[in-house]
Design a protein around this motif. Sequence first.
Motif, mmCIF file in Angstrom:
data_model
loop_
_atom_site.group_PDB
_atom_site.id
_atom_site.type_symbol
_atom_site.label_atom_id
_atom_site.label_comp_id
_atom_site.label_asym_id
_atom_site.label_seq_id
_atom_site.Cartn_x
_atom_site.Cartn_y
_atom_site.Cartn_z
ATOM 1 N N GLN A 98 21.364 -33.130 -8.901
ATOM 2 C CA GLN A 98 19.972 -32.903 -9.272
ATOM 3 C C GLN A 98 19.876 -32.141 -10.590
ATOM 4 O OE1 GLN A 98 17.007 -33.686 -8.786
ATOM 5 N NE2 GLN A 98 15.940 -32.002 -9.791
ATOM 6 N N TYR A 99 20.785 -31.189 -10.801
ATOM 7 C CA TYR A 99 20.779 -30.414 -12.047
ATOM 8 C C TYR A 99 21.036 -31.330 -13.247
ATOM 9 C CZ TYR A 99 22.221 -27.052 -15.605
ATOM 10 O OH TYR A 99 22.336 -26.337 -16.778
ATOM 11 N N GLN A 102 18.026 -34.533 -12.883
ATOM 12 C CA GLN A 102 16.612 -34.147 -12.932
ATOM 13 C C GLN A 102 15.720 -35.220 -12.311
ATOM 14 O OE1 GLN A 102 15.372 -30.978 -14.226
ATOM 15 N NE2 GLN A 102 17.559 -30.644 -13.866
ATOM 16 N N PHE A 103 15.932 -35.481 -11.021
ATOM 17 C CA PHE A 103 15.185 -36.529 -10.330
ATOM 18 C C PHE A 103 13.863 -36.037 -9.738
ATOM 19 C CE2 PHE A 103 19.758 -37.587 -9.690
ATOM 20 C CZ PHE A 103 19.787 -38.703 -10.501
ATOM 21 N N GLN A 104 13.568 -34.757 -9.899
ATOM 22 C CA GLN A 104 12.411 -34.190 -9.220
ATOM 23 C C GLN A 104 11.094 -34.674 -9.812
ATOM 24 O OE1 GLN A 104 14.215 -32.536 -11.389
ATOM 25 N NE2 GLN A 104 12.865 -31.414 -12.771
ATOM 26 N N SER A 126 12.339 -29.626 -7.625
ATOM 27 C CA SER A 126 13.780 -29.788 -7.796
ATOM 28 C C SER A 126 14.488 -29.610 -6.458
ATOM 29 C CB SER A 126 14.304 -28.779 -8.816
ATOM 30 O OG SER A 126 15.695 -28.939 -8.999
ATOM 31 N N ALA A 129 13.835 -32.597 -4.220
ATOM 32 C CA ALA A 129 14.702 -33.730 -4.555
ATOM 33 C C ALA A 129 16.067 -33.580 -3.896
ATOM 34 C CB ALA A 129 14.850 -33.844 -6.068
ATOM 35 N N ILE A 130 16.586 -32.344 -3.853
ATOM 36 C CA ILE A 130 17.872 -32.086 -3.184
ATOM 37 C C ILE A 130 17.745 -32.354 -1.689
ATOM 38 C CG2 ILE A 130 19.567 -30.298 -2.626
ATOM 39 C CD1 ILE A 130 18.837 -29.009 -5.350
ATOM 40 N N LEU A 133 17.925 -36.045 -1.111
ATOM 41 C CA LEU A 133 19.285 -36.564 -1.249
ATOM 42 C C LEU A 133 20.117 -36.280 0.003
ATOM 43 C CD1 LEU A 133 20.058 -35.489 -4.940
ATOM 44 C CD2 LEU A 133 19.790 -37.831 -4.114
ATOM 45 N N SER A 219 16.783 -42.243 -8.775
ATOM 46 C CA SER A 219 16.840 -41.348 -7.614
ATOM 47 C C SER A 219 17.342 -42.105 -6.387
ATOM 48 C CB SER A 219 15.464 -40.744 -7.334
ATOM 49 O OG SER A 219 14.514 -41.755 -7.032
#
Length: 252
Positions: A98-99, A102-104, A126, A129-130, A133, A219
């Motif tokens: 994610q870092y 940057q899918f958020q 953010s 999004a994690i 996943l 994503s």
Amino acid sequence: MNSLFVLFLILVVLMLLVSKKAGLRNLFGLVFNFIIIFVMLTLIGWGANALLIVAVSSLLILAFAIFMSSDENETTAIAFKSSVIVVLVLLFVAILLQYVGQFQGFAIEDTEELEELSLAVGLNFSNIAIVMLVISMLGAVAEASMAIVANLFELIEQDKAMTLVQFKSQRLIISQQILGTAVNTLFFGLLGSSVGLILWFVRLNYSLAEILNSKLLMSDVATMLLGMLGILFVIELAGYFVEQNFVKKPHE
């Protein structure tokens, strides 16, 4: 009558007809996991730490998914242990992913639906999004761990005179079979859910760079790849634990 409700009834009937008591147990596990996810989303919506909540929820979801699927204590114990280790490791991988990716948040394709809504909801997207996943890979990890462990224990049960060399050979064959089918399941699941989006890209003449930078598609791809990593790791780890169990038993 709602079509989803009809499909759910068909699922219940077929599970009871095919698996009987085990099917009923699996249904209870499914209901409990639905409740866990509902509570998890509610707590995150209230502002609770999303990473802590998803870590605890993942353990509970894995426990219900695995222990409610079989009466074999040894099988479920190894499958659960393997799944927990893999999911906790991949939680850190998801944070890194994610870092970097940057899918958020929302994509440009969501603009029309969101233009009249307020985006000031006070949540860290953010972390959400994690959560997405991690939750998306739990089913694949639990399924793969149970499949490899159950198959290997069945193999041991059928051949009491099996040597360690024979076991390793059979373990490799079974692992390859499970890995191939599980990875294909994830891939075609992604393909099926993204057909409309891909057609959108094609009809609007998106360039390759625009497609590769699409938050919606990437994503989903990241979720698929994380699930594939989870399947690979859990098959290897669960197989290793069963092998250690196989080596120790003759000396007990």
